[in-house]
Design a protein around this motif. Structure first.
Motif, PDB file in Angstrom:
ATOM      1  N   GLN A  25       0.850  -1.191   0.000  1.00  0.00           N
ATOM      2  CA  GLN A  25       0.000   0.000   0.000  1.00  0.00           C
ATOM      3  C   GLN A  25       0.882   1.235   0.000  1.00  0.00           C
ATOM      4  N   GLN A  75      -6.591   2.206   3.893  1.00  0.00           N
ATOM      5  CA  GLN A  75      -7.633   1.169   3.898  1.00  0.00           C
ATOM      6  C   GLN A  75      -8.649   1.524   4.977  1.00  0.00           C
ATOM      7  N   SER A  85      -9.667  -0.669   7.063  1.00  0.00           N
ATOM      8  CA  SER A  85      -9.475  -1.642   8.152  1.00  0.00           C
ATOM      9  C   SER A  85      -9.259  -1.009   9.533  1.00  0.00           C
ATOM     10  N   GLN A 107     -12.093  -1.119  12.049  1.00  0.00           N
ATOM     11  CA  GLN A 107     -12.260  -2.338  12.875  1.00  0.00           C
ATOM     12  C   GLN A 107     -11.642  -2.135  14.255  1.00  0.00           C
ATOM     13  N   ARG A 162      -4.174   6.106  -1.782  1.00  0.00           N
ATOM     14  CA  ARG A 162      -2.879   5.490  -2.087  1.00  0.00           C
ATOM     15  C   ARG A 162      -2.238   6.204  -3.262  1.00  0.00           C
ATOM     16  N   GLN A 185     -13.722   2.415   0.076  1.00  0.00           N
ATOM     17  CA  GLN A 185     -13.767   1.006   0.495  1.00  0.00           C
ATOM     18  C   GLN A 185     -14.908   0.776   1.473  1.00  0.00           C
ATOM     19  N   GLU A 222     -15.532  -1.836   4.659  1.00  0.00           N
ATOM     20  CA  GLU A 222     -14.884  -2.795   5.547  1.00  0.00           C
ATOM     21  C   GLU A 222     -15.988  -3.462   6.354  1.00  0.00           C
ATOM     22  N   PHE A 244      -3.314 -11.441   3.832  1.00  0.00           N
ATOM     23  CA  PHE A 244      -3.443 -10.105   4.427  1.00  0.00           C
ATOM     24  C   PHE A 244      -3.018 -10.276   5.882  1.00  0.00           C
ATOM     25  N   PHE A 269      -3.747  -9.069   8.671  1.00  0.00           N
ATOM     26  CA  PHE A 269      -4.698  -8.988   9.789  1.00  0.00           C
ATOM     27  C   PHE A 269      -5.705 -10.119   9.809  1.00  0.00           C
ATOM     28  N   VAL A 270      -5.582 -11.083   8.893  1.00  0.00           N
ATOM     29  CA  VAL A 270      -6.486 -12.246   8.898  1.00  0.00           C
ATOM     30  C   VAL A 270      -5.685 -13.536   8.720  1.00  0.00           C
ATOM     31  N   GLY A 287     -10.886  -8.526  -0.492  1.00  0.00           N
ATOM     32  CA  GLY A 287     -10.225  -9.476   0.397  1.00  0.00           C
ATOM     33  C   GLY A 287     -11.074  -9.763   1.621  1.00  0.00           C
ATOM     34  N   ALA A 288     -10.760 -10.894   2.263  1.00  0.00           N
ATOM     35  CA  ALA A 288     -11.502 -11.261   3.472  1.00  0.00           C
ATOM     36  C   ALA A 288     -10.682 -12.283   4.248  1.00  0.00           C
ATOM     37  N   GLY A 289     -11.186 -12.664   5.392  1.00  0.00           N
ATOM     38  CA  GLY A 289     -10.496 -13.696   6.163  1.00  0.00           C
ATOM     39  C   GLY A 289     -11.003 -13.757   7.583  1.00  0.00           C
ATOM     40  N   ALA A 294     -13.501 -10.755   8.745  1.00  0.00           N
ATOM     41  CA  ALA A 294     -13.426  -9.371   8.264  1.00  0.00           C
ATOM     42  C   ALA A 294     -13.323  -9.406   6.753  1.00  0.00           C
ATOM     43  N   PHE A 295     -13.704  -8.304   6.144  1.00  0.00           N
ATOM     44  CA  PHE A 295     -13.555  -8.216   4.685  1.00  0.00           C
ATOM     45  C   PHE A 295     -13.386  -6.759   4.281  1.00  0.00           C
ATOM     46  N   GLY A 296     -12.798  -6.548   3.130  1.00  0.00           N
ATOM     47  CA  GLY A 296     -12.633  -5.197   2.598  1.00  0.00           C
ATOM     48  C   GLY A 296     -12.823  -5.214   1.091  1.00  0.00           C
TER      49      GLY A 296
HETATM   50  N1  DAH Z   1      -7.578  -3.734   3.746  1.00  0.00           N
HETATM   51  C1  DAH Z   1      -7.374  -4.572   2.585  1.00  0.00           C
HETATM   52  C2  DAH Z   1      -6.885  -3.735   1.435  1.00  0.00           C
HETATM   53  O1  DAH Z   1      -7.149  -2.571   1.397  1.00  0.00           O
HETATM   54  C3  DAH Z   1      -8.640  -5.290   2.207  1.00  0.00           C
HETATM   55  C4  DAH Z   1      -8.997  -6.329   3.196  1.00  0.00           C
HETATM   56  C5  DAH Z   1      -8.592  -7.641   2.998  1.00  0.00           C
HETATM   57  C6  DAH Z   1      -9.747  -6.013   4.314  1.00  0.00           C
HETATM   58  C7  DAH Z   1      -8.893  -8.619   3.905  1.00  0.00           C
HETATM   59  C8  DAH Z   1     -10.072  -7.001   5.225  1.00  0.00           C
HETATM   60  C9  DAH Z   1      -9.632  -8.311   5.002  1.00  0.00           C
HETATM   61  O2  DAH Z   1     -10.777  -6.746   6.329  1.00  0.00           O
HETATM   62  O3  DAH Z   1      -9.955  -9.272   5.920  1.00  0.00           O
HETATM   63  O4  DAH Z   1      -6.253  -4.248   0.568  1.00  0.00           O
END
Ligand code: DAH
Length: 337
Positions: A145, A161, A163, A166, A187, A200, A202, A241, A243-244, A282-284, A305-307
């Motif tokens: 990033q 992001q 994130s 969260q 970015r 985004q 989240e 990622f 954080f996941v 993304g997610a996880g 979580a996902f973004g």
């Molecule tokens: N923050 C990530 C990005 O900007 C996207 C993302 C991926 C958010 C996975 C999430 C996650 O919460 O679990 O590329």
């Protein structure tokens, strides 16, 4: 008197003549006063004549007044007229931006699944944007990033992001948690498919028994709702990622060709480049370290979580082929939605 009246060109001149002849000490009264020296017979004839002339003269004066008045109106009518049939100038009204409306739609969809909206600042600390998300400064994932650092402000960034929303939310709340955070992200990217500012969404769900099955169900339902197509399928590919764990890329079937790669008449689908799938975000499962960072017991709680990129989803849904259209604010574009 009639001759001077005819020459009078304004009301003041008429008034002067009126006073001179018909006023209390005017010429007419002089005549009336002189009647006393005449014989009775003469008085009657001259008096009668005088009365008739007075009435005539008064009428002539009034007539002149009204002539002058209507002439004045004629001048106004000639110089101050306006054409009431000319079409008016309409002030141009603004229009809500597609992205603002789309963000409202996302809020409604997640609202129905019990998610509420959480907020975070656009200018973030390094602590929230990176460290708390398991992205320490020596970690290579930070290079993914390309960050705008704020000059002269110690370790502050334009958030890269959503994130960090969260983290801020978990720090001030206890599970169960179901939130989404939406807004601007930044970015150092600027080309046909990237803008330095983008949006985004989240999402975060944390509770005692949250599993990947919940993640898949929520995201599949969400994508079907957002593209208004219940035939949409999802695919989750392993990814990374910080954080996941595990982390994954979320794909869904292309809403234009329905996963076929080509349209019903055989024309190749350009949106998904004929592969039938679109990468959405993304997610996880939330990394235990992230849960510990905010003081949660990672043995007791799990979460997902996902973004996702909001601009990209809007472009897919509304078939917009140039990212720039979303940021140029041309009313001819904006008013279409
Ligand atoms: N923050 C990530 C990005 O900007 C996207 C993302 C991926 C958010 C996975 C999430 C996650 O919460 O679990 O590329």
């Amino acid at each position: 008197m009639l001759a001077s009246l005819a020459k009078a060109f304004d009301q003041a001149a008429v008034r002067e003549i009126e006073v001179e002849y018909l006023g209390r000490s005017g010429k007419f009264n002089d005549i009336m006063k002189s009647l006393k020296d005449l014989s009775d017979e003469e008085k009657r004839t001259v008096g009668k004549l005088a009365n008739v002339s007075k009435i005539e003269l008064e009428a002539a004066v009034q007539n002149k007044y009204s002539m002058l008045e209507s002439a004045a109106f004629d001048v106004i009518a000639d110089t101050e007229w306006m054409d009431v049939t000319v079409p008016g100038k309409k002030p141009e009204l603004g229009h809500r931006h597609l992205i603002s409306k789309f963000i409202d739609d996302l809020e409604v969809i997640f609202g129905r699944m019990g998610f509420s909206v959480a907020e975070g600042p656009d200018v973030e600390t390094e602590h929230y944007n990176f460290d708390q998300l398991n992205m320490p400064s020596d970690h290579p994932s930070r290079d993914m990033q390309d960050t705008f650092w704020i000059k002269n402000l110690n370790r502050m960034v334009l958030r890269t992001q959503t994130s960090p929303v969260q983290i801020r939310h978990m720090e001030s709340h206890e599970p169960p948690i179901r939130i989404i955070g939406m807004g601007k992200t930044f970015r150092k990217d600027n080309d046909a498919t990237h803008s330095p500012m983008f949006h985004q969404i989240e999402g975060l769900m944390v509770d005692t028994d949250v599993s990947i099955a919940n993640l898949k169900a929520v995201l599949t339902h969400f994508l079907q709702q957002v593209f208004e197509d219940s035939s949409i399928k999802t695919r989750f590919r392993t990814s990374y990622f910080p954080f996941v764990e595990p982390g994954m890329e979320v794909d869904c079937t292309c809403p234009i060709c329905h996963g076929e790669g080509k349209l019903s008449d055989g024309v190749p689908c350009t949106l998904c480049k004929q592969c039938g799938w679109l990468e959405i975000g993304g997610a996880g499962m939330v990394h235990p370290k992230v849960l510990e960072n905010v003081g949660y017991d990672s043995n007791k709680y799990t979460g997902f979580a996902f973004g996702f990129g909001i601009d990209r989803m809007a472009m897919i849904k509304y078939r917009i082929n140039h990212l720039r259209l979303l940021f140029e604010n041309d009313l001819r574009f904006i008013t279409q939605f």
